[in-house]
Motif scaffolding. Sequence first.
Motif, PDB file in Angstrom:
ATOM      1  N   GLY A 169       0.777  -1.237   0.000  1.00  0.00           N
ATOM      2  CA  GLY A 169       0.000   0.000   0.000  1.00  0.00           C
ATOM      3  C   GLY A 169       0.805   1.282   0.000  1.00  0.00           C
ATOM      4  N   LYS A 170       2.116   1.211   0.277  1.00  0.00           N
ATOM      5  CA  LYS A 170       2.921   2.433   0.299  1.00  0.00           C
ATOM      6  C   LYS A 170       3.747   2.614  -0.970  1.00  0.00           C
ATOM      7  CE  LYS A 170       3.136   2.941   5.331  1.00  0.00           C
ATOM      8  NZ  LYS A 170       4.012   3.045   6.525  1.00  0.00           N
ATOM      9  N   TYR A 171       3.558   1.718  -1.910  1.00  0.00           N
ATOM     10  CA  TYR A 171       4.229   1.870  -3.205  1.00  0.00           C
ATOM     11  C   TYR A 171       3.367   2.710  -4.143  1.00  0.00           C
ATOM     12  CZ  TYR A 171       7.760  -1.669  -2.028  1.00  0.00           C
ATOM     13  OH  TYR A 171       8.803  -2.364  -1.457  1.00  0.00           O
ATOM     14  N   SER A 172       4.024   3.457  -5.007  1.00  0.00           N
ATOM     15  CA  SER A 172       3.333   4.384  -5.906  1.00  0.00           C
ATOM     16  C   SER A 172       2.693   3.658  -7.079  1.00  0.00           C
ATOM     17  CB  SER A 172       4.324   5.414  -6.456  1.00  0.00           C
ATOM     18  OG  SER A 172       4.916   6.154  -5.420  1.00  0.00           O
ATOM     19  N   ARG A 173       1.517   4.111  -7.443  1.00  0.00           N
ATOM     20  CA  ARG A 173       0.817   3.597  -8.615  1.00  0.00           C
ATOM     21  C   ARG A 173       0.661   4.734  -9.629  1.00  0.00           C
ATOM     22  NH1 ARG A 173      -5.105   3.333  -5.633  1.00  0.00           N
ATOM     23  NH2 ARG A 173      -5.593   5.569  -5.821  1.00  0.00           N
ATOM     24  N   PRO A 174       0.333   4.422 -10.879  1.00  0.00           N
ATOM     25  CA  PRO A 174       0.001   5.482 -11.838  1.00  0.00           C
ATOM     26  C   PRO A 174      -1.199   6.287 -11.341  1.00  0.00           C
ATOM     27  CG  PRO A 174       0.406   3.411 -12.975  1.00  0.00           C
ATOM     28  CD  PRO A 174       0.350   3.092 -11.510  1.00  0.00           C
ATOM     29  N   ALA A 175      -1.083   7.592 -11.392  1.00  0.00           N
ATOM     30  CA  ALA A 175      -2.139   8.462 -10.876  1.00  0.00           C
ATOM     31  C   ALA A 175      -3.448   8.235 -11.634  1.00  0.00           C
ATOM     32  CB  ALA A 175      -1.717   9.923 -10.992  1.00  0.00           C
ATOM     33  N   ILE A 176      -4.516   7.996 -10.890  1.00  0.00           N
ATOM     34  CA  ILE A 176      -5.777   7.649 -11.548  1.00  0.00           C
ATOM     35  C   ILE A 176      -6.347   8.823 -12.336  1.00  0.00           C
ATOM     36  CG2 ILE A 176      -6.302   5.833  -9.886  1.00  0.00           C
ATOM     37  CD1 ILE A 176      -8.241   7.682  -8.499  1.00  0.00           C
ATOM     38  N   GLY A 177      -6.048  10.055 -11.914  1.00  0.00           N
ATOM     39  CA  GLY A 177      -6.552  11.209 -12.646  1.00  0.00           C
ATOM     40  C   GLY A 177      -5.910  11.381 -14.006  1.00  0.00           C
ATOM     41  N   VAL A 178      -4.760  10.749 -14.214  1.00  0.00           N
ATOM     42  CA  VAL A 178      -4.037  10.862 -15.483  1.00  0.00           C
ATOM     43  C   VAL A 178      -4.324   9.678 -16.393  1.00  0.00           C
ATOM     44  CG1 VAL A 178      -1.742  11.044 -16.547  1.00  0.00           C
ATOM     45  CG2 VAL A 178      -2.202  12.180 -14.352  1.00  0.00           C
ATOM     46  N   TYR A 179      -4.310   8.460 -15.829  1.00  0.00           N
ATOM     47  CA  TYR A 179      -4.271   7.254 -16.653  1.00  0.00           C
ATOM     48  C   TYR A 179      -5.521   6.382 -16.632  1.00  0.00           C
ATOM     49  CZ  TYR A 179       0.779   8.247 -16.517  1.00  0.00           C
ATOM     50  OH  TYR A 179       2.013   8.835 -16.624  1.00  0.00           O
ATOM     51  N   LEU A 180      -6.452   6.615 -15.721  1.00  0.00           N
ATOM     52  CA  LEU A 180      -7.530   5.648 -15.532  1.00  0.00           C
ATOM     53  C   LEU A 180      -8.680   5.779 -16.515  1.00  0.00           C
ATOM     54  CD1 LEU A 180      -8.316   3.299 -13.619  1.00  0.00           C
ATOM     55  CD2 LEU A 180      -9.580   4.962 -12.250  1.00  0.00           C
ATOM     56  N   ALA A 181      -8.982   6.973 -16.963  1.00  0.00           N
ATOM     57  CA  ALA A 181     -10.158   7.181 -17.811  1.00  0.00           C
ATOM     58  C   ALA A 181     -10.026   6.427 -19.129  1.00  0.00           C
ATOM     59  CB  ALA A 181     -10.355   8.664 -18.083  1.00  0.00           C
ATOM     60  N   LEU A 182     -11.126   5.827 -19.571  1.00  0.00           N
ATOM     61  CA  LEU A 182     -11.114   5.053 -20.809  1.00  0.00           C
ATOM     62  C   LEU A 182     -10.966   5.932 -22.043  1.00  0.00           C
ATOM     63  CD1 LEU A 182     -13.866   2.444 -19.918  1.00  0.00           C
ATOM     64  CD2 LEU A 182     -11.396   2.112 -19.927  1.00  0.00           C
ATOM     65  N   ASN A 183     -11.160   7.231 -21.887  1.00  0.00           N
ATOM     66  CA  ASN A 183     -10.932   8.177 -22.981  1.00  0.00           C
ATOM     67  C   ASN A 183      -9.500   8.712 -23.003  1.00  0.00           C
ATOM     68  OD1 ASN A 183     -13.553   8.061 -23.994  1.00  0.00           O
ATOM     69  ND2 ASN A 183     -14.274   9.694 -22.662  1.00  0.00           N
ATOM     70  N   THR A 184      -8.632   8.206 -22.130  1.00  0.00           N
ATOM     71  CA  THR A 184      -7.255   8.683 -22.059  1.00  0.00           C
ATOM     72  C   THR A 184      -6.588   8.623 -23.430  1.00  0.00           C
ATOM     73  OG1 THR A 184      -7.003   7.977 -19.758  1.00  0.00           O
ATOM     74  CG2 THR A 184      -4.981   8.266 -21.030  1.00  0.00           C
ATOM     75  N   PRO A 185      -5.981   9.710 -23.899  1.00  0.00           N
ATOM     76  CA  PRO A 185      -5.333   9.692 -25.218  1.00  0.00           C
ATOM     77  C   PRO A 185      -4.196   8.676 -25.277  1.00  0.00           C
ATOM     78  CG  PRO A 185      -5.605  11.935 -24.413  1.00  0.00           C
ATOM     79  CD  PRO A 185      -5.918  11.030 -23.257  1.00  0.00           C
ATOM     80  N   GLY A 186      -3.968   8.134 -26.462  1.00  0.00           N
ATOM     81  CA  GLY A 186      -2.840   7.250 -26.706  1.00  0.00           C
ATOM     82  C   GLY A 186      -1.867   7.938 -27.645  1.00  0.00           C
TER      83      GLY A 186
END
Length: 531
Positions: free
Chosen positions: A358-375
């Motif tokens: 739980g103390k390890y960093s994950r990809p920020a959900i506000g940047v990467y989680l949305a299904l519309n996230t640009p590629g």
Amino acid sequence: MKARINILLIALLAVSCTKNFNTLNTDPTQASSAQFDANLLLPTAEINYFSATQGYNGAILFESMWAQTFASAAYPSYYSNGDKYVASGNLLDYDQRLWNTGYTSASDCYQIQTLTKGDATKVNLRGIALILELLNIQVITDTYGDVPFSQALQASSGVNLPVYDSQQSIYTSMLAKLDSVLGTLDASQPAPTNDAFSYAGSVTQWKKFGYTLMLRMAMRLTKADATTAQKYAEMAYAGGTLASNADNAYMNFDHADGYSNNNSSAYQVPEDFNEVKWGKVLIDYLKTTADPRLSVIAEVPQAGLKNAANESLAGDNTAANQQGMPNGYDQNGGSTDISTATGYPGSSGTGSDVNPTGKYSRPAIGVYLALNTPGFVLTYAQSELLLAEAGVRGWNVGSASTHYANALAAALQTYGTFNGTTPISAATATAYATANPLSATSATALTQINMQYWILEGTLFDFYETWINWRRSGVPTLTPVNYTGNFSNGTIPRRQEYPTTEAATNPNNYKTAVTNLTGGDVFTSRVWWDK
């Protein structure tokens, strides 16, 4: 995307209802531009490129962790394919997906060229289709080695058993084709009408894209054929590569209409969301250099298993609190348990809600989680880093230090393209680039450049390119995982194995290709340019 797909459906319905149905469909392999608008195939080719290079078609399960951008402290898991080089039950299926879908996209591009052959009004569409075809072929050959090219995509002409061309000949041909086709792009002629990339049919930007692709291809050859590499890198620079972040090539996905970012789709799977963490090398480097990107891309989940599994709860993005996970660990209580890792930060939560990672960093959900996230496909920052390396090598491409400063400032500002992400300001980005100049020592400069390339591509989730350039450059220095039962002799995989179907469907050509691989069709063999 919705408008383009609706146009395609209307066009298909119109053909299906015509009075000349039998005439038009006597031989479906011989459709002409008079019967079908080839523009309608362009977004299909583009979305298939992303289908090939994102998500469970290999990249997020293999290359994301082979390059140690990501880590996963779970076993058994399908992420064991990447983090520990240990096969999951679907390894062979995952292994062939880039091949199958990448060639599907390339085939779409080939059909566009066939349909528009001889049509002067479609010169730009035809040229862009060839560029996209070569984009697909490059990632396929870089991943597998010798592959079908000169006889590929021609099944409708009766070529069902294509030869495997040597990677050297593929690169020679790809670079020559780019040189030839880029001169035909003409902004005074009609532009493509169905471009789903961020260019929206801009011929000027597609030309810059083509020269940047040429540059990337050229730099792949720095160790295998430096003379050819220099020739085409200088040609690309003279032709005009991407000139600013406004030239970045990406796709805005339309989830509402059924077209999602496959990396984000994978990240939304609960198992993935709990497992995937940023790697230790990445986070340590960003912290050491006080990189402004750290608090944008990373977050520590809220304490406890329940909170960490909640995809609507953003974590702590304080830079000082970020912690990267080392690769090769599990949560099975033995010698490879994550709690035994050097620098283990401890668990989060209490009682039955304890989260060991739980103390390890994950990809920020506000940047990467949305299904519309640009590629992203190609970026200005990527192009400038490649030019910086060419400059360090003494080639005629302008100032290496200027290209590097441009790249670093542009890279920091690229993340503003992501949904809902507050961009790093130009002032902050420029100040960071000024404070971190390129070294005057060539060896150090090459390390700086390729480290930034690794960071950029990994944090844009372009995992194939992250891994491929790491193989070419050796930067950063990564420690291989030697987990029990691994399929690569305790070394980071250098290629993917050919699809198992090839030995059965194209046996003679497959055997020839395997013979040309030192070590055979295994993960540890190296492709031609990987010296």
